[in-house]
Design a protein around this motif. Sequence first.
Motif, PDB file in Angstrom:
ATOM      1  N   HIS A 191     -29.647  -4.220 100.756  1.00  0.00           N
ATOM      2  CA  HIS A 191     -28.495  -4.986 101.222  1.00  0.00           C
ATOM      3  C   HIS A 191     -27.226  -4.142 101.264  1.00  0.00           C
ATOM      4  O   HIS A 191     -26.283  -4.474 101.987  1.00  0.00           O
ATOM      5  CB  HIS A 191     -28.264  -6.179 100.296  1.00  0.00           C
ATOM      6  N   HIS A 192     -27.195  -3.050 100.467  1.00  0.00           N
ATOM      7  CA  HIS A 192     -25.967  -2.259 100.378  1.00  0.00           C
ATOM      8  C   HIS A 192     -25.708  -1.533 101.694  1.00  0.00           C
ATOM      9  O   HIS A 192     -26.595  -0.903 102.265  1.00  0.00           O
ATOM     10  CB  HIS A 192     -26.047  -1.243  99.238  1.00  0.00           C
ATOM     11  N   LEU A 193     -24.484  -1.639 102.170  1.00  0.00           N
ATOM     12  CA  LEU A 193     -24.142  -1.079 103.472  1.00  0.00           C
ATOM     13  C   LEU A 193     -23.918   0.434 103.411  1.00  0.00           C
ATOM     14  O   LEU A 193     -23.432   0.967 102.417  1.00  0.00           O
ATOM     15  CB  LEU A 193     -22.871  -1.746 104.003  1.00  0.00           C
ATOM     16  N   HIS A 194     -24.273   1.083 104.494  1.00  0.00           N
ATOM     17  CA  HIS A 194     -23.962   2.494 104.699  1.00  0.00           C
ATOM     18  C   HIS A 194     -22.570   2.553 105.332  1.00  0.00           C
ATOM     19  O   HIS A 194     -22.171   1.609 106.030  1.00  0.00           O
ATOM     20  CB  HIS A 194     -24.997   3.116 105.641  1.00  0.00           C
ATOM     21  N   PRO A 195     -21.792   3.620 105.098  1.00  0.00           N
ATOM     22  CA  PRO A 195     -20.468   3.713 105.733  1.00  0.00           C
ATOM     23  C   PRO A 195     -20.500   3.473 107.241  1.00  0.00           C
ATOM     24  O   PRO A 195     -19.583   2.856 107.800  1.00  0.00           O
ATOM     25  CB  PRO A 195     -20.022   5.140 105.398  1.00  0.00           C
ATOM     26  N   CYS A 196     -21.569   3.931 107.895  1.00  0.00           N
ATOM     27  CA  CYS A 196     -21.668   3.745 109.350  1.00  0.00           C
ATOM     28  C   CYS A 196     -21.981   2.300 109.729  1.00  0.00           C
ATOM     29  O   CYS A 196     -21.820   1.921 110.888  1.00  0.00           O
ATOM     30  CB  CYS A 196     -22.720   4.690 109.928  1.00  0.00           C
ATOM     31  N   ASP A 197     -22.435   1.502 108.772  1.00  0.00           N
ATOM     32  CA  ASP A 197     -22.604   0.077 109.026  1.00  0.00           C
ATOM     33  C   ASP A 197     -21.236  -0.599 109.116  1.00  0.00           C
ATOM     34  O   ASP A 197     -21.064  -1.590 109.828  1.00  0.00           O
ATOM     35  CB  ASP A 197     -23.416  -0.588 107.908  1.00  0.00           C
ATOM     36  N   LEU A 198     -20.284  -0.047 108.368  1.00  0.00           N
ATOM     37  CA  LEU A 198     -18.931  -0.593 108.379  1.00  0.00           C
ATOM     38  C   LEU A 198     -18.124  -0.063 109.558  1.00  0.00           C
ATOM     39  O   LEU A 198     -17.311  -0.779 110.135  1.00  0.00           O
ATOM     40  CB  LEU A 198     -18.212  -0.216 107.071  1.00  0.00           C
ATOM     41  N   LEU A 199     -18.358   1.208 109.888  1.00  0.00           N
ATOM     42  CA  LEU A 199     -17.624   1.867 110.970  1.00  0.00           C
ATOM     43  C   LEU A 199     -18.579   2.825 111.668  1.00  0.00           C
ATOM     44  O   LEU A 199     -18.937   3.862 111.105  1.00  0.00           O
ATOM     45  CB  LEU A 199     -16.425   2.630 110.386  1.00  0.00           C
ATOM     46  N   PRO A 200     -19.025   2.510 112.871  1.00  0.00           N
ATOM     47  CA  PRO A 200     -20.037   3.319 113.559  1.00  0.00           C
ATOM     48  C   PRO A 200     -19.690   4.799 113.674  1.00  0.00           C
ATOM     49  O   PRO A 200     -20.581   5.656 113.584  1.00  0.00           O
ATOM     50  CB  PRO A 200     -20.126   2.662 114.946  1.00  0.00           C
ATOM     51  N   ASP A 201     -18.396   5.115 113.849  1.00  0.00           N
ATOM     52  CA  ASP A 201     -18.019   6.525 113.960  1.00  0.00           C
ATOM     53  C   ASP A 201     -17.427   7.047 112.648  1.00  0.00           C
ATOM     54  O   ASP A 201     -16.580   7.941 112.634  1.00  0.00           O
ATOM     55  CB  ASP A 201     -17.034   6.744 115.112  1.00  0.00           C
ATOM     56  N   ALA A 202     -17.908   6.513 111.536  1.00  0.00           N
ATOM     57  CA  ALA A 202     -17.417   6.913 110.217  1.00  0.00           C
ATOM     58  C   ALA A 202     -17.652   8.398 109.963  1.00  0.00           C
ATOM     59  O   ALA A 202     -18.717   8.935 110.267  1.00  0.00           O
ATOM     60  CB  ALA A 202     -18.106   6.089 109.140  1.00  0.00           C
ATOM     61  N   LYS A 203     -16.642   9.037 109.380  1.00  0.00           N
ATOM     62  CA  LYS A 203     -16.769  10.443 109.019  1.00  0.00           C
ATOM     63  C   LYS A 203     -16.454  10.682 107.542  1.00  0.00           C
ATOM     64  O   LYS A 203     -17.013  11.585 106.925  1.00  0.00           O
ATOM     65  CB  LYS A 203     -15.868  11.314 109.896  1.00  0.00           C
ATOM     66  N   THR A 204     -15.537   9.879 106.990  1.00  0.00           N
ATOM     67  CA  THR A 204     -15.114  10.093 105.608  1.00  0.00           C
ATOM     68  C   THR A 204     -14.962   8.774 104.868  1.00  0.00           C
ATOM     69  O   THR A 204     -14.523   7.778 105.448  1.00  0.00           O
ATOM     70  CB  THR A 204     -13.768  10.849 105.561  1.00  0.00           C
ATOM     71  N   VAL A 205     -15.328   8.794 103.594  1.00  0.00           N
ATOM     72  CA  VAL A 205     -15.059   7.672 102.699  1.00  0.00           C
ATOM     73  C   VAL A 205     -13.974   8.106 101.723  1.00  0.00           C
ATOM     74  O   VAL A 205     -14.097   9.143 101.067  1.00  0.00           O
ATOM     75  CB  VAL A 205     -16.323   7.242 101.923  1.00  0.00           C
ATOM     76  N   ILE A 206     -12.900   7.338 101.682  1.00  0.00           N
ATOM     77  CA  ILE A 206     -11.802   7.585 100.742  1.00  0.00           C
ATOM     78  C   ILE A 206     -12.026   6.683  99.529  1.00  0.00           C
ATOM     79  O   ILE A 206     -12.269   5.486  99.687  1.00  0.00           O
ATOM     80  CB  ILE A 206     -10.439   7.243 101.365  1.00  0.00           C
ATOM     81  N   ALA A 207     -11.945   7.244  98.338  1.00  0.00           N
ATOM     82  CA  ALA A 207     -12.065   6.444  97.118  1.00  0.00           C
ATOM     83  C   ALA A 207     -10.891   6.763  96.205  1.00  0.00           C
ATOM     84  O   ALA A 207     -10.433   7.905  96.151  1.00  0.00           O
ATOM     85  CB  ALA A 207     -13.378   6.741  96.406  1.00  0.00           C
ATOM     86  N   PHE A 208     -10.402   5.751  95.514  1.00  0.00           N
ATOM     87  CA  PHE A 208      -9.302   5.992  94.588  1.00  0.00           C
ATOM     88  C   PHE A 208      -9.446   5.122  93.346  1.00  0.00           C
ATOM     89  O   PHE A 208     -10.069   4.066  93.374  1.00  0.00           O
ATOM     90  CB  PHE A 208      -7.939   5.767  95.262  1.00  0.00           C
ATOM     91  N   PHE A 209      -8.888   5.617  92.249  1.00  0.00           N
ATOM     92  CA  PHE A 209      -8.943   4.934  90.958  1.00  0.00           C
ATOM     93  C   PHE A 209      -7.530   4.798  90.422  1.00  0.00           C
ATOM     94  O   PHE A 209      -6.770   5.771  90.386  1.00  0.00           O
ATOM     95  CB  PHE A 209      -9.791   5.743  89.979  1.00  0.00           C
ATOM     96  N   ILE A 210      -7.168   3.580  90.034  1.00  0.00           N
ATOM     97  CA  ILE A 210      -5.843   3.316  89.468  1.00  0.00           C
ATOM     98  C   ILE A 210      -6.024   3.010  87.984  1.00  0.00           C
ATOM     99  O   ILE A 210      -6.451   1.905  87.617  1.00  0.00           O
ATOM    100  CB  ILE A 210      -5.154   2.137  90.172  1.00  0.00           C
ATOM    101  N   PRO A 211      -5.747   3.979  87.113  1.00  0.00           N
ATOM    102  CA  PRO A 211      -5.951   3.761  85.673  1.00  0.00           C
ATOM    103  C   PRO A 211      -4.809   2.987  85.031  1.00  0.00           C
ATOM    104  O   PRO A 211      -3.638   3.241  85.313  1.00  0.00           O
ATOM    105  CB  PRO A 211      -6.034   5.190  85.121  1.00  0.00           C
ATOM    106  N   PHE A 212      -5.162   2.039  84.189  1.00  0.00           N
ATOM    107  CA  PHE A 212      -4.156   1.254  83.488  1.00  0.00           C
ATOM    108  C   PHE A 212      -3.431   2.112  82.452  1.00  0.00           C
ATOM    109  O   PHE A 212      -4.005   3.047  81.887  1.00  0.00           O
ATOM    110  CB  PHE A 212      -4.791   0.058  82.779  1.00  0.00           C
ATOM    111  N   ALA A 213      -2.183   1.750  82.173  1.00  0.00           N
ATOM    112  CA  ALA A 213      -1.405   2.433  81.141  1.00  0.00           C
ATOM    113  C   ALA A 213      -1.978   2.106  79.761  1.00  0.00           C
ATOM    114  O   ALA A 213      -2.715   1.132  79.574  1.00  0.00           O
ATOM    115  CB  ALA A 213       0.054   2.003  81.223  1.00  0.00           C
ATOM    116  N   GLU A 214      -1.617   2.925  78.787  1.00  0.00           N
ATOM    117  CA  GLU A 214      -2.180   2.793  77.440  1.00  0.00           C
ATOM    118  C   GLU A 214      -1.920   1.429  76.810  1.00  0.00           C
ATOM    119  O   GLU A 214      -2.778   0.879  76.119  1.00  0.00           O
ATOM    120  CB  GLU A 214      -1.617   3.893  76.538  1.00  0.00           C
ATOM    121  N   ASP A 215      -0.746   0.847  77.049  1.00  0.00           N
ATOM    122  CA  ASP A 215      -0.427  -0.430  76.404  1.00  0.00           C
ATOM    123  C   ASP A 215      -1.364  -1.552  76.854  1.00  0.00           C
ATOM    124  O   ASP A 215      -1.678  -2.458  76.073  1.00  0.00           O
ATOM    125  CB  ASP A 215       1.037  -0.816  76.655  1.00  0.00           C
TER     126      ASP A 215
END
Length: 247
Positions: A50-74
Motif C-alpha cells: 500500500h505504501h506509495l512510491h515517490p513517482c506514485d505521488l508525482l510521475p516526474d519525481a526526482k527528489t524527496v525532501i525530508a526535514f526534522f523539527i526537533p523540540f526544545a529541551e523544555d
Amino acid sequence: MADLASRIENIINDQVKMSQTITSYRKPLVGFASAHDPLFIKMKEIIGTHHLHPCDLLPDAKTVIAFFIPFAEDIIQANRKDPAVAREWSVAYIETNTLIQTISQKIKEELEAEGISAVTQKATHNFNEEDLTALWSHKSAAYVAGLGTFGLNQMLITPSGCAGRFGSLVISAEIPSTSRPSEEYCRYNRDGKCQFCVNHCPTGALRVDGLDKQKCYAHLLAVDKQFPDLGLCDVCGKCAMGPCAFG
C-alpha cells in the motif's frame, strides 16, 4: 542544484524561526534523497504494497525532501517529568503539525513559481484508522534522505534525537542526495544496553520484538480525551524520552 538545496534549507529554517508558536524548537535538519533510490521500492516489501512510491505521488519525481523539527529541551523535560502526557508535549504536537504544513506549502509555492512541480503530504492522520497503515511515511522518507537510523522505539533517531516531528515532500527537480549515516544512533541496536523506551511505554505496547500498533493507538485516543481544547491530540511520546531524545 546545490543552490536549490540551500534555498530549501533556508525556507525551512526561516519558517521555524518566524513561527509564532508557544512551542520552541532547536535547529531543523534537512535531507534529500533520489526519488529513484531502491529503498523506496523496498518499502513496499518492508512496510507493505500500500505504501506509495515517490513517482506514485508525482510521475516526474526526482527528489524527496525530508526535514526534522526537533523540540526544545523544555518540551522534552516537561514530558519526562509528567507521569501522564505533558500539556506542553501535546501543544507541541498540534503546533508542529501545523508548522510542517506551512513549511511544505511555502516550499511548494516557491518551487512552482520556478516551474518545479511539488507534492506535499499531511503531517499526520494520513493513515487508515482500522488497520493503521499509512500510504506515506515521513520517517521512512527521512531515513532514505539520511536523517537518521531507526531505533528500538520504532522512531527515526537523528543526530538531534527523536523528540520532534518529520515532514517530507516530492519535487520534480534533481538535488544531490544526502549521505546516510554510517553509525547506529539507537543504543539498543548498537550495544543492547538500553531499553528505556520499552521500559517506559505506559501500556506495554512496545516490546523488544515489536510494537502492538492497535494497543498503542488505543492509548493515544485515550490521551486525546484529556485535552479536549486542543483538537485531535492523539499523542504520547514516552518512548521518545530516553537518551535518544536529544541525539
